[in-house]
Design a protein around this motif. Structure first.
Motif, mmCIF file in Angstrom:
data_model
loop_
_atom_site.group_PDB
_atom_site.id
_atom_site.type_symbol
_atom_site.label_atom_id
_atom_site.label_comp_id
_atom_site.label_asym_id
_atom_site.label_seq_id
_atom_site.Cartn_x
_atom_site.Cartn_y
_atom_site.Cartn_z
ATOM 1 N N GLY A 206 0.835 -1.197 0.000
ATOM 2 C CA GLY A 206 0.000 0.000 0.000
ATOM 3 C C GLY A 206 0.868 1.245 0.000
ATOM 4 O O GLY A 206 2.095 1.163 0.146
ATOM 5 N N ILE A 207 0.241 2.387 -0.143
ATOM 6 C CA ILE A 207 0.986 3.636 -0.258
ATOM 7 C C ILE A 207 1.487 4.105 1.105
ATOM 8 O O ILE A 207 0.720 4.209 2.065
ATOM 9 C CB ILE A 207 0.107 4.731 -0.896
ATOM 10 C CG1 ILE A 207 -0.239 4.323 -2.326
ATOM 11 C CG2 ILE A 207 0.818 6.080 -0.897
ATOM 12 C CD1 ILE A 207 -1.329 5.138 -2.955
ATOM 13 N N VAL A 208 2.776 4.408 1.171
ATOM 14 C CA VAL A 208 3.395 4.970 2.368
ATOM 15 C C VAL A 208 3.555 6.472 2.122
ATOM 16 O O VAL A 208 4.356 6.882 1.282
ATOM 17 C CB VAL A 208 4.772 4.330 2.649
ATOM 18 C CG1 VAL A 208 5.369 4.911 3.923
ATOM 19 C CG2 VAL A 208 4.654 2.812 2.743
ATOM 20 N N PRO A 209 2.773 7.318 2.810
ATOM 21 C CA PRO A 209 2.748 8.754 2.517
ATOM 22 C C PRO A 209 4.119 9.435 2.488
ATOM 23 O O PRO A 209 4.406 10.222 1.587
ATOM 24 C CB PRO A 209 1.877 9.322 3.639
ATOM 25 C CG PRO A 209 0.958 8.201 3.989
ATOM 26 C CD PRO A 209 1.799 6.962 3.858
ATOM 27 N N GLU A 210 4.973 9.140 3.458
ATOM 28 C CA GLU A 210 6.284 9.792 3.510
ATOM 29 C C GLU A 210 7.147 9.414 2.308
ATOM 30 O O GLU A 210 7.817 10.259 1.708
ATOM 31 C CB GLU A 210 6.997 9.420 4.813
ATOM 32 C CG GLU A 210 8.379 10.041 4.979
ATOM 33 C CD GLU A 210 8.359 11.569 4.998
ATOM 34 O OE1 GLU A 210 9.390 12.165 4.626
ATOM 35 O OE2 GLU A 210 7.327 12.145 5.373
ATOM 36 N N LEU A 211 7.102 8.138 1.936
ATOM 37 C CA LEU A 211 7.868 7.690 0.769
ATOM 38 C C LEU A 211 7.320 8.301 -0.517
ATOM 39 O O LEU A 211 8.076 8.647 -1.421
ATOM 40 C CB LEU A 211 7.839 6.159 0.672
ATOM 41 C CG LEU A 211 8.607 5.379 1.745
ATOM 42 C CD1 LEU A 211 8.458 3.885 1.513
ATOM 43 C CD2 LEU A 211 10.077 5.769 1.756
#
Length: 335
Positions: A40-45
């Motif tokens: 899933g999407i990791v916001p910081e990355l």
């Protein structure tokens, strides 16, 4: 007028350049693949990737059309809704360029961009029309009177349709991106072997959506089944997809009938689902409803739709309105 569009609402870094007289000159998208290993999407990355890719993508776009920054008349960027970490990158770059070039900057609602992505094609609807916006974060039915005049008739009260696809994909043990992989698996499913609930369709005048309960139903259903059997997985995926598509169809049909509208625009990332398109075309054709789907590249997050809406919001007479001193960033705006 030459407009640069900047889109960084989630995990796609997108830059487009749009000419009001010609149309799309370029539409470049970089899709981040780093999130696959996290499921899933990791916001910081995502934000770091935007920061890494956005300037090279701007340079690539200008080089492709043989223009430079000084040729730009204004910049349009996604102000929200979306991941705040990602939105900040696009907003910062957009404001910095606009300040340096002393040109107007236009904040654009991401969902409004999806709604009008169909206008970038030859076959376009007339006003008024109903818009069905189906993406990872939103599910909305929008009465579109004209540009900038809308009424939201229905929306997701919990999981959006794209989110439900991704979560159900995880339950089936599929890899990211979940929605696409679930649809691929569903192709091999046996139709009607399993029939799942169509959520919130009993109340005919309620146009809101709820897919959280359907996801929970699938979760409990999976617990009872032996998922070492690949065919059973495919059948579950097929049943889930059918339930979502028919729910979207029934809700859309009821809205069209109630407001006596004969045009339906379907947009957002989930609108690229082939099974959904076939089902909608087949069923709405019988009812003389005109359907409008964007091309696949314009269904997903892209900057061309942002640039287009920006072009509609500004004219040469309105330039002062969009000077930096007049703009406030609002990342929470939702159409």
């Amino acid at each position: 007028m030459l407009i640069m569009g900047i889109e960084t609402s989630c995990d796609d870094t997108a830059i487009a350049i749009y000419d009001k007289n010609i149309g799309i000159l370029c539409n470049n998208i970089y899709t981040q693949k780093i999130h696959a290993k996290y499921g899933g999407i990791v916001p910081e990355l995502a934000a770091r990737k935007h920061l890494e890719k956005i300037i090279p993508l701007i340079k690539k776009s200008l080089l492709k059309i043989k223009k430079n920054l000084n040729d730009l008349d204004c910049i349009a960027y996604t102000e929200g809704p979306g991941q705040i970490n990602s939105l900040i990158i696009g907003a910062t770059v957009a404001h910095s360029l606009a300040f340096a070039l002393n040109i107007p900057i236009i904040p654009v609602n991401h969902m409004e961009g999806h709604l009008f992505s169909i206008m970038l094609q030859k076959n376009i609807p007339n006003f008024p029309f109903i818009g069905l916006l189906i993406s990872g974060g939103h599910t909305q039915l929008v009465y579109t009177y004209k540009f900038r005049k809308y009424k939201i008739l229905g929306y997701n009260i919990d999981d959006a349709v794209g989110e439900a696809f991704d979560k159900t994909s995880k339950l089936l043990g599929l890899e990211y991106p979940g929605g696409k992989n679930l649809s691929k698996l569903a192709k091999y499913g046996t139709p009607k072997r399993f029939v799942f609930p169509r959520p919130m369709i009993s109340k005919k005048n309620n146009f809101n959506f709820s897919f959280s309960g359907l996801k929970t139903f699938v979760k409990n259903f999976i617990i009872k089944k032996n998922l070492t059997d690949l065919q059973t997985k495919a059948d579950i995926a097929c049943a889930f997809e059918d339930a979502v598509i028919e729910t979207l169809y029934l809700k859309s049909l009821r809205v069209l009938k109630k407001y006596n509208i004969q045009q339906l625009v379907i947009s957002g990332g989930v609108s690229s689902n082939k099974k959904l398109r076939i089902f909608f075309y087949k069923n709405f054709k019988k009812k003389n409803i005109k359907l409008f789907f964007s091309k696949t590249k314009l269904c997903t997050d892209n900057a061309a739709m942002i640039a287009y809406v920006g072009s509609k919001k500004i004219s040469y007479k309105e330039k002062k309105k969009y000077r930096l001193s007049q703009i406030k960033i609002n990342s929470k705006l939702s159409l």
